[in-house]
Design an enzyme around this catalytic site. Structure first.
Site, short mmCIF file in Angstrom:
data_model
loop_
_atom_site.label_atom_id
_atom_site.label_comp_id
_atom_site.label_asym_id
_atom_site.label_seq_id
_atom_site.Cartn_x
_atom_site.Cartn_y
_atom_site.Cartn_z
N HIS A 1 6.73 9.95 -20.57
CA HIS A 1 5.50 9.59 -21.29
C HIS A 1 5.62 8.19 -21.91
O HIS A 1 4.67 7.40 -21.85
CB HIS A 1 5.21 10.61 -22.38
CG HIS A 1 4.53 11.85 -21.88
ND1 HIS A 1 5.16 12.77 -21.08
CD2 HIS A 1 3.26 12.32 -22.08
CE1 HIS A 1 4.32 13.76 -20.80
NE2 HIS A 1 3.16 13.52 -21.40
N HIS B 1 11.75 15.02 -26.96
CA HIS B 1 12.74 14.00 -26.66
C HIS B 1 13.46 13.58 -27.94
O HIS B 1 12.96 13.77 -29.06
CB HIS B 1 12.09 12.76 -26.03
CG HIS B 1 11.55 12.99 -24.66
ND1 HIS B 1 12.33 12.94 -23.53
CD2 HIS B 1 10.30 13.28 -24.23
CE1 HIS B 1 11.59 13.17 -22.46
NE2 HIS B 1 10.35 13.38 -22.87
#
Length: 256
Positions: free
Chosen positions: A176, A218
């Site tokens: 992303h 993440h």
């Protein structure tokens, strides 16, 4: 004339000095290390494997990397305020998931492909075709790096992500964040936008990147490396820019 007693004393004294010198030249006896111990029968034991030996003097680089990794894991867990419904900002989790979808690769690929099919302008088709190339390049590069590094997702991540593939079980780098940086540079370079819209594009890229840590998807280093990778990938796209002169066959497919 020297007496026999004094001669014996001199010989004994010189012999003691020689014996002392010989011992000092040998050096101090080193204690037996685990790799040099002898078995009861007198045979030397096989040396231990290197991975079983404790490293008492790790390198400075190793210490620095271990410290940075520990800080990264600690800070990422503290910032994962939307990782679950019971987290500090759990009520904002649905909004974070909407932002997550806005940076997903599938909506961007489908939207770009649809615009390419519907476009009647050659200039628009050129921009959209290169955007499609950039998105595909981003997917391939992120998948390759994830497959090589194989860093697991944070332990506090809930595996409820939108349309995942096999490499998405790995964390480094953030796809992303890579996509957000790549698309942001591409849009700012090739679309004529007013200043408020340009600011919104930059804010969108930052919010998408930050949401990856807030959702617990993440670690911080995954996002930071993803932003750097996306920024660099745009340079590759510019260098390999597709145009009717360089790729006439591709443009012939989309001509109406």
């Amino acid at each position: 004339m020297p007496s026999p007693r004094s001669s014996r004393e001199r010989r004994a004294g010189s012999g003691g000095r020689l014996e002392f010198l010989s011992l000092s030249q040998r050096g101090p006896a080193a204690p037996d290390s685990p790799s040099r111990r002898r078995e009861p029968g007198g045979t030397a034991a096989a040396p231990l494997p290197e991975e079983d030996c404790m490293k008492l003097n790790p390198s400075f680089v190793g210490i620095a990397l271990s410290s940075l990794l520990a800080i990264d894991l600690w800070a990422s867990k503290r910032l994962g305020v939307c990782a679950g419904e019971g987290s500090a900002w759990g009520s904002a989790r649905p909004l974070m998931k909407v932002i997550e979808v806005s940076g997903h690769g599938i909506p961007w690929l489908l939207g770009t492909f649809y615009g390419l099919c519907q476009s009647d302008s050659s200039a628009a088709r050129e921009v959209l075709l290169n955007l499609l190339f950039a998105l595909l390049l981003d997917l391939v590069m992120v998948a390759v790096v994830k497959g090589l590094v194989k860093r697991p997702r944070p332990t506090h991540n809930k595996m409820d992500m939108f349309v995942t593939i096999s490499v998405d079980k790995y964390s480094f780098p953030s796809g992303h964040a890579t996509r957000a940086a790549l698309v942001c540079r591409f849009v700012l370079r090739h679309l004529v936008l007013a200043v408020p819209l340009r600011v919104l594009v930059v804010l969108w890229a930052l919010i998408v990147s930050i949401s990856r840590v807030m959702l617990g998807r993440h670690n911080m280093t995954d996002v930071l490396f993803g932003l750097l990778l996306g920024y660099a990938l745009y340079g590759v796209v510019e260098h390999c820019w597709l145009s009717p002169a360089t790729a006439p066959a591709l443009f012939a497919l989309w001509s109406h």
